[in-house]
Motif scaffolding. Structure first.
Motif, PDB file in Angstrom:
ATOM      1  N   GLU A  84       2.278  -6.828 149.206  1.00 19.00           N
ATOM      2  CA  GLU A  84       1.430  -5.947 150.004  1.00 19.00           C
ATOM      3  C   GLU A  84       0.248  -5.364 149.238  1.00 19.00           C
ATOM      4  N   CYS A  85       0.092  -5.738 147.961  1.00 18.46           N
ATOM      5  CA  CYS A  85      -0.874  -5.035 147.105  1.00 18.46           C
ATOM      6  C   CYS A  85      -2.324  -5.384 147.398  1.00 18.46           C
ATOM      7  N   ASP A  86      -2.578  -6.500 148.070  1.00 18.97           N
ATOM      8  CA  ASP A  86      -3.951  -6.909 148.368  1.00 18.97           C
ATOM      9  C   ASP A  86      -4.399  -6.266 149.677  1.00 18.97           C
ATOM     10  N   PRO A  87      -5.438  -5.424 149.665  1.00 16.08           N
ATOM     11  CA  PRO A  87      -5.880  -4.780 150.915  1.00 16.08           C
ATOM     12  C   PRO A  87      -6.359  -5.776 151.957  1.00 16.08           C
ATOM     13  N   GLU A  88      -6.779  -6.960 151.538  1.00 13.31           N
ATOM     14  CA  GLU A  88      -7.204  -7.983 152.493  1.00 13.31           C
ATOM     15  C   GLU A  88      -6.041  -8.819 152.996  1.00 13.31           C
ATOM     16  N   ARG A  89      -4.845  -8.615 152.397  1.00  9.84           N
ATOM     17  CA  ARG A  89      -3.634  -9.349 152.780  1.00  9.84           C
ATOM     18  C   ARG A  89      -3.832 -10.868 152.666  1.00  9.84           C
ATOM     19  N   VAL A  90      -4.583 -11.288 151.678  1.00  9.09           N
ATOM     20  CA  VAL A  90      -4.812 -12.708 151.441  1.00  9.09           C
ATOM     21  C   VAL A  90      -3.948 -13.212 150.292  1.00  9.09           C
ATOM     22  N   SER A  91      -3.709 -12.374 149.274  1.00 12.20           N
ATOM     23  CA  SER A  91      -2.994 -12.795 148.075  1.00 12.20           C
ATOM     24  C   SER A  91      -1.882 -11.808 147.756  1.00 12.20           C
ATOM     25  N   ASP A  92      -0.943 -12.259 146.952  1.00 14.06           N
ATOM     26  CA  ASP A  92       0.027 -11.354 146.365  1.00 14.06           C
ATOM     27  C   ASP A  92      -0.473 -10.966 144.978  1.00 14.06           C
ATOM     28  N   LEU A  93       0.384 -10.319 144.174  1.00 11.41           N
ATOM     29  CA  LEU A  93      -0.056  -9.865 142.855  1.00 11.41           C
ATOM     30  C   LEU A  93      -0.469 -11.034 141.959  1.00 11.41           C
ATOM     31  N   ALA A  94       0.283 -12.145 142.023  1.00  8.34           N
ATOM     32  CA  ALA A  94      -0.083 -13.318 141.234  1.00  8.34           C
ATOM     33  C   ALA A  94      -1.446 -13.863 141.657  1.00  8.34           C
ATOM     34  N   GLY A  95      -1.731 -13.808 142.962  1.00  9.25           N
ATOM     35  CA  GLY A  95      -3.041 -14.262 143.436  1.00  9.25           C
ATOM     36  C   GLY A  95      -4.171 -13.390 142.935  1.00  9.25           C
ATOM     37  N   LEU A  96      -3.939 -12.076 142.868  1.00 11.59           N
ATOM     38  CA  LEU A  96      -4.962 -11.181 142.327  1.00 11.59           C
ATOM     39  C   LEU A  96      -5.172 -11.445 140.837  1.00 11.59           C
ATOM     40  N   GLU A  97      -4.105 -11.731 140.115  1.00  9.77           N
ATOM     41  CA  GLU A  97      -4.241 -12.072 138.698  1.00  9.77           C
ATOM     42  C   GLU A  97      -5.022 -13.364 138.518  1.00  9.77           C
ATOM     43  N   THR A  98      -4.846 -14.298 139.447  1.00 12.69           N
ATOM     44  CA  THR A  98      -5.644 -15.525 139.414  1.00 12.69           C
ATOM     45  C   THR A  98      -7.125 -15.212 139.579  1.00 12.69           C
ATOM     46  N   LEU A  99      -7.445 -14.318 140.520  1.00 11.38           N
ATOM     47  CA  LEU A  99      -8.843 -13.906 140.701  1.00 11.38           C
ATOM     48  C   LEU A  99      -9.391 -13.252 139.439  1.00 11.38           C
ATOM     49  N   ILE A 100      -8.584 -12.420 138.800  1.00  8.14           N
ATOM     50  CA  ILE A 100      -9.030 -11.721 137.593  1.00  8.14           C
ATOM     51  C   ILE A 100      -9.319 -12.715 136.477  1.00  8.14           C
ATOM     52  N   SER A 101      -8.373 -13.620 136.220  1.00  6.78           N
ATOM     53  CA  SER A 101      -8.566 -14.597 135.156  1.00  6.78           C
ATOM     54  C   SER A 101      -9.754 -15.513 135.448  1.00  6.78           C
ATOM     55  N   SER A 102      -9.901 -15.896 136.712  1.00  7.31           N
ATOM     56  CA  SER A 102     -11.014 -16.755 137.112  1.00  7.31           C
ATOM     57  C   SER A 102     -12.346 -16.046 136.902  1.00  7.31           C
ATOM     58  N   ALA A 103     -12.422 -14.757 137.275  1.00  4.73           N
ATOM     59  CA  ALA A 103     -13.663 -14.000 137.109  1.00  4.73           C
ATOM     60  C   ALA A 103     -13.999 -13.801 135.642  1.00  4.73           C
ATOM     61  N   ILE A 104     -12.991 -13.576 134.799  1.00  2.52           N
ATOM     62  CA  ILE A 104     -13.244 -13.400 133.372  1.00  2.52           C
ATOM     63  C   ILE A 104     -13.791 -14.696 132.775  1.00  2.52           C
ATOM     64  N   PHE A 105     -13.216 -15.820 133.163  1.00  2.00           N
ATOM     65  CA  PHE A 105     -13.712 -17.107 132.663  1.00  2.00           C
ATOM     66  C   PHE A 105     -15.143 -17.355 133.124  1.00  2.00           C
ATOM     67  N   GLU A 106     -15.403 -17.111 134.387  1.00  2.00           N
ATOM     68  CA  GLU A 106     -16.700 -17.442 134.979  1.00  2.00           C
ATOM     69  C   GLU A 106     -17.773 -16.411 134.667  1.00  2.00           C
ATOM     70  N   SER A 107     -17.410 -15.104 134.726  1.00  2.00           N
ATOM     71  CA  SER A 107     -18.411 -14.044 134.641  1.00  2.00           C
ATOM     72  C   SER A 107     -18.273 -13.154 133.419  1.00  2.00           C
ATOM     73  N   GLY A 108     -17.177 -13.277 132.673  1.00  2.00           N
ATOM     74  CA  GLY A 108     -16.993 -12.485 131.474  1.00  2.00           C
ATOM     75  C   GLY A 108     -16.082 -11.289 131.646  1.00  2.00           C
ATOM     76  N   SER A 109     -15.903 -10.804 132.863  1.00  2.00           N
ATOM     77  CA  SER A 109     -15.041  -9.646 133.089  1.00  2.00           C
ATOM     78  C   SER A 109     -14.728  -9.542 134.572  1.00  2.00           C
TER      79      SER A 109
END
Length: 503
Positions: A113-138
């Motif tokens: 339930e942690c995603d306000p958009e109800r698209v991902s779970d916690l692992a999905g949000l961590e995927t977004l974080i890691s992807s953004a760090i790789f692509e954008s630096g943070s």
């Protein structure tokens, strides 16, 4: 030694003084211990500036992000590098605190339930974080307090946003501290606030509603996650930053090779011989009134190419002749392989992971390459994702959960162990036997080996107990049960669990 403009000016007015300047510089270079610090032909044009990390990053960050994203959008290998990085740093199940009993169920329910958009779970949000760090630096993670009436197990949600929201162009000295690239520090050097735009600067449709002014937001509402490589560094840089020009050069080279191949394929024959009468005959055959130049262009262009097909036999009027042409073959795999090695190094992955080419790989080479890569993945997991996101996130979840009666059995300040993503085995049999030897030799515990495979020891042990009790109750014997069957398949009367002793 090459004379600079000052040397030439001094030499013009005083040749002796000019000679002394050059002699002194030669003597200075002679006593320098580092070749890289000397000035000469090999270092000419090397523009190395002694600037701070934030000066360099603040000036170039927007360009680095834009070029990194463009590569990942349009270059399949750059996109693959990002996926390899995310798969190895987060994996399908994510990085999770290891808790037991009711706390585990509460944590799993909140994860869904942690995603306000109800698209991902916690692992999905961590995927977004890691992807953004790789692509954008943070990456930025906003902590959102939710009203209890919404019915969440824990009234807290997390919103992952891109680092572009940070006004990295804002720098100022303020009364109680300073602002560096959009991050406000107090006099003791602690982060106290972020200066954020209210919408993504790249979303032009919405951005115009708010103008270009950033607003101050307390730091405890956000987590700013990035990898710091220099002391005092405020922002991270994209993972491909050091190899952007190499990626671009490789793209241009492959485009040039494709064009050359296309030209080679088109150059099937040459037309020779003939005179004006022949050209006139060709014009009549083509049914055109164009001049000779246009007719020859058509003859040497698409019209003749259209006649050249497998098995075709055709004639030309007059004395015109067609001579076949076979272009020399070109081989570029060695050069590209060398380039891909550099691109893989720039993305902190192996060449095999980048290209998927295993034609020259064996067990030893694959394992050797992956050991070094996995050390980098694990360092990033522990020092960046776990320290900057997972543990702060757990503290917020624990504190918020206690307000609504969750995590009653956990004391405040409890620091759980972490369940790490599992690295897939190259040779499962060899790896399992190695783990068995380590445990039996006392170099590792079963708990450690279970954690390496993403399993919680307490829950795994309970699952075994439930399985063995059910099997004993039904009188079932499995070959995998070491109490009943030895490693060689011989019956073993070690004993069964007594169902009467169940709790």
């Amino acid at each position: 030694m090459k004379m600079n403009i000052i040397d030439r000016t001094v030499s013009y007015f005083s040749p002796l003084a000019g000679v002394n300047r050059v002699r002194a510089r030669l003597a200075l270079d002679g006593v320098r211990s580092y070749d890289g610090a000397k000035h000469g032909r090999n270092t000419a044009g090397w523009d190395a500036r002694q600037t701070g990390a934030n000066t360099e990053i603040g000036r170039d960050l927007a360009t680095l992000r834009a070029r990194s994203r463009d590569l990942i959008r349009n270059n399949p290998f750059a996109e693959k590098a990002q996926r390899v990085w995310v798969n190895n740093t987060v994996g399908p199940d994510g990085i999770m605190p290891r808790v037991v009993d009711d706390a585990y169920d509460d944590l799993m329910n909140w994860s869904d339930e942690c995603d306000p958009e109800r698209v991902s779970d916690l692992a999905g949000l961590e995927t977004l974080i890691s992807s953004a760090i790789f692509e954008s630096g943070s990456a930025l993670v906003r902590q959102i307090a939710v009203h209890p009436r919404e019915g969440l197990h824990i009234p807290l949600q997390l919103q992952v946003i891109e680092p572009d929201y940070l006004d990295h162009g804002k720098n100022d000295d303020i009364k109680n501290g300073r602002i560096v690239n959009g991050v406000e520090y107090d006099l003791s050097g602690r982060r106290v606030a972020y200066w954020l735009f209210q919408d993504h600067p790249g979303e032009r449709v919405n951005f115009g509603r708010y103008g270009v002014q950033s607003i101050r937001v307390p730091a405890d509402q956000f987590m700013h996650i990035y990898e710091r490589t220099r002391p005092g560094q405020v922002h991270g840089v994209p993972a491909l930053a050091s190899s952007l020009t190499r990626w671009r050069d490789t793209d241009n080279y492959e485009t040039a090779v494709d064009q050359r191949k296309a030209i080679e394929a088109c150059m099937a024959a040459f037309v020779t011989g003939g005179d004006s009468d022949d050209v006139a005959a060709v014009a009549k055959a083509m049914g055109t009134e164009a001049n000779e130049e246009v007719i020859l262009q058509k003859l040497l262009g698409s019209d003749l190419v259209g006649l050249l097909e497998p098995g075709a036999i055709f004639g030309l009027p007059g004395n015109l002749k067609v001579e076949s042409f076979t272009p020399p073959a070109s081989e570029d795999s060695g050069y590209l392989k060398h380039k891909y090695r550099g691109l893989a190094a720039g993305g902190n992955i192996t060449e095999m992971q980048l290209t998927g080419d295993m034609s020259q790989a064996n067990y030893s080479s694959m394992r050797g390459g992956l050991i070094e890569a996995r050390l980098d993945f694990r360092r990033f997991q522990k020092q960046v994702l776990a320290h900057q996101f997972v543990r702060p996130c757990w503290r917020s979840v624990l504190a918020t959960g206690k307000l609504v009666g969750r995590f009653a059995g956990i004391k405040p300040g409890y620091r759980p162990e972490i369940t790490w993503p599992v690295f897939e085995s190259i040779d499962p049999l060899k790896d399992v036997m190695a783990d068995l030897i380590e445990v039996r030799s006392g170099f590792a515990t079963p708990q450690q080996k279970m954690a390496e495979r993403g399993n919680d020891h307490a829950r795994t042990l309970q699952a075994f107990l439930d399985h063995y009790k059910a099997a004993d109750k039904e009188g079932l014997i499995f070959d995998s049960d070491p109490r009943k069957v030895t490693k060689t398949g011989v019956a073993n009367d070690f004993g069964a669990l007594d169902p009467s002793k169940e709790d």
